[in-house]
Scaffold this motif. Structure first.
Motif, PDB file in Angstrom:
ATOM      1  N   VAL A  51       0.851  -1.183   0.000  1.00  0.00           N
ATOM      2  CA  VAL A  51       0.000   0.000   0.000  1.00  0.00           C
ATOM      3  C   VAL A  51       0.891   1.239   0.000  1.00  0.00           C
ATOM      4  O   VAL A  51       1.775   1.362   0.850  1.00  0.00           O
TER       5      VAL A  51
ATOM      6  N   LEU B 106       4.100   0.510   2.181  1.00  0.00           N
ATOM      7  CA  LEU B 106       4.268  -0.513   3.214  1.00  0.00           C
ATOM      8  C   LEU B 106       3.711  -1.803   2.655  1.00  0.00           C
ATOM      9  O   LEU B 106       2.695  -1.791   1.957  1.00  0.00           O
ATOM     10  N   GLY B 107       4.373  -2.915   2.951  1.00  0.00           N
ATOM     11  CA  GLY B 107       3.863  -4.148   2.385  1.00  0.00           C
ATOM     12  C   GLY B 107       4.346  -5.380   3.110  1.00  0.00           C
ATOM     13  O   GLY B 107       5.133  -5.308   4.062  1.00  0.00           O
ATOM     14  N   ALA B 108       3.841  -6.503   2.638  1.00  0.00           N
ATOM     15  CA  ALA B 108       4.237  -7.789   3.188  1.00  0.00           C
ATOM     16  C   ALA B 108       4.326  -8.789   2.045  1.00  0.00           C
ATOM     17  O   ALA B 108       3.642  -8.637   1.025  1.00  0.00           O
TER      18      ALA B 108
ATOM     19  N   VAL C 125       8.028  -8.172   5.940  1.00  0.00           N
ATOM     20  CA  VAL C 125       7.272  -6.909   5.926  1.00  0.00           C
ATOM     21  C   VAL C 125       8.266  -5.829   5.517  1.00  0.00           C
ATOM     22  O   VAL C 125       9.417  -5.867   5.942  1.00  0.00           O
TER      23      VAL C 125
END
Ligand code: HEM
Lengths: 301, 164
Positions: free
Chosen positions: A232, A240-242, A262
């Motif tokens: 996102v 930010l992400g995973a 992450v």
């Protein structure tokens, strides 16, 4: 920490030859950035080229996405160079890669992965060398679109891998020093996704025989694995992400776990991207609980 | 690892909540604005509607003017606009964005495929136009979520504009 001793004293001479190759790979990556096209190559929206994954294919940090490397749209092409560094305390992995994306259709990439076995070396279980694997890869966009139209972007890719450390491969009981992955990836970026922010989701299905990316060799039997990413853009330039990458577990001497990370990605412009991640690699080379950080920097001319 | 994923979701969740309206002063003005709509339809100003978040008629006009400044300055696509009547284009864009965002206007210009026919606009050019639009919106102070909601609506016109 649990170290499974792998006796490899006789292997050290052969392995040492590969020691400086990693630096050469970084140099080539830097040259690729500088020697990129002078033509327009910035037709994609910021972030839509992804990063360069650990295997050199455009994507997240761990997972190849359906996107084609670089910012070249249809009618354009772009080159990319990237370096990344993973450190868990017990291991470190350096990678350098170059890629070229053509017409937003075809991607070709080459990567050098180099694993340092710090803990095993310290425990006297392993000679002081790095294990190197080369990855040559191609990816073809089959259809759909990352952003526009009704269908997500769908791409198929192949990653041919070659481990340069035959003696280690034999010692850990892997079948081969060479193998290849094939994968299908679907990616979609919603301009007004979660919270009205750009949101990217990706799913990748892979068939592979590689043990730990091929650094520990290859199995004759192939395994199907599933990988996924979610990111996102909380601001236009910060994501930010995973990510999740399931792995085969076919080597008795060195059990393998699924990978997870992450990350925070920084996309200040189309020329430079960087990401910092917390990674959980599980058990690596017989050493359990490998968590650490992952830094990657990507450049395009 | 589940724990880390949960942390991420928690970190992201506040963004998902509706934002307070940042376009306060502009919204009421729109109802009394003379060029709200050629049909005289009352603009829908439901709080949280995209039209309201864009600042109503006044906000959209200011935003379109800022976008036009960016498009004119963008050497990559400026060649397409050499003979453009900018006042006409501005008024059509304001109408169109008002209509798309639920402001109750009626767009009176050409249908998108006709408006862009013969231009052979490429995918890259479309994206550059999107970048100029974003920059204009940012300079006009449009909140990020509203920018993206409008861009998502414009993105649906991609197939009607590219390659015509
Ligand atoms: C979703 C995005 C877009 C929207 C909503 C849009 C909207 C419009 C509108 C309302 C008009 C006037 C129609 C009329 O004549 O009645 C127009 C004309 C035009 N548009 Fe677009 N457009 C978009 C994308 C683009 C792109 C990507 C380009 C080129 C890069 C472009 C280039 C033009 C040009 C050159 C004209 C003609 C201007 C003139 O009259 O000289 N448009 N557009």
């Amino acid at each position: 920490m649990q170290v499974q001793s792998i006796r490899l004293g006789h292997a050290s001479t052969a392995l040492r030859l590969a020691k400086h190759d990693w630096r050469k790979a970084v140099l080539i990556a830097a040259l690729a950035i500088l020697a990129g096209p002078a033509l327009a190559n910035d037709g994609k929206l910021l972030g839509a080229a992804g990063l360069s994954s650990i295997d050199g294919s455009a994507g997240g940090g761990l997972v190849p996405w359906a996107v084609i490397a670089g910012y070249g749209e249809q009618g354009q092409w772009d080159t990319t160079g990237a370096v990344s560094y993973v450190d868990t305390g017990d291991f470190n992995l350096r990678t350098a890669s170059v890629s070229v994306g053509w017409n937003d259709r075809l991607e070709l990439s080459a990567a050098r992965l180099s694993l340092g076995l710090d803990a095993l070396v310290a425990a006297g279980a392993f000679p002081d060398v790095r294990l190197d694997t080369d990855v040559l890869a191609a990816k073809l966009r089959l259809g759909g679109d990352l952003i526009y139209g009704d269908l997500p972007q769908l791409s198929a890719g192949v990653q041919w891998r070659h481990s340069r450390d035959r003696e280690l491969i034999d010692a850990v009981g892997a079948d081969d020093t060479t193998g290849y992955d094939v994968y299908l990836a679907a990616s979609r970026l919603w301009i007004a996704g979660i919270g009205g922010r750009r949101t990217l989701a990706n799913v990748t299905l892979r068939s592979t025989g590689a043990h730990q990316l091929g650094l520990l060799g290859f199995d004759d039997d192939r395994t199907f694995v599933v990988e996924g990413s979610l990111a996102v853009f909380v601001t236009p330039t910060v994501a930010l992400g995973a990510e999740y990458r399931s792995k085969p577990d076919a080597l008795a001497l060195a059990p393998e776990d699924d990978w997870f990370d992450v990350f925070v990605g920084w996309f200040p412009n189309k020329h430079w991207h960087a990401a910092l991640a917390y990674v959980d690699l599980g058990s690596v080379g017989g050493v359990q609980d490998q968590q650490g950080f992952y830094l990657t920097i990507k450049g395009s001319p | 690892m589940r724990f880390a994923f949960a942390l991420l979701l928690i970190a992201l969740s506040p963004i998902g909540h509706t934002r307070p309206l940042e376009a306060g002063p502009a919204a009421p003005v729109a109802t009394s604005e003379e060029h709200a709509s050629p049909t005289g339809a009352a603009p829908a100003l439901a709080p949280g509607s995209l039209y309201a978040d864009l600042g109503g008629q006044e906000g959209i006009t200011r935003m379109v003017e800022a976008i036009i400044v960016e498009v004119k300055a963008d050497k990559r696509i400026a060649y397409l606009f050499e003979d453009t009547d900018w006042d006409y284009l501005r008024d059509r864009l304001v109408e169109q964005i008002c209509e798309l965002s639920g402001g109750g206007c009626e767009y009176t210009g050409l249908p998108m495929p006709d408006a862009h026919s013969g231009m052979a606009i490429t995918r890259a050019e479309f994206n550059w136009f999107v970048e100029d639009t974003e920059r204009g919106m940012r300079k006009a102070g449009v909140p990020l979520a509203a920018q993206n909601r409008l861009l998502a609506l414009l993105a649906k016109l991609h197939g009607d504009i590219v390659g015509q």
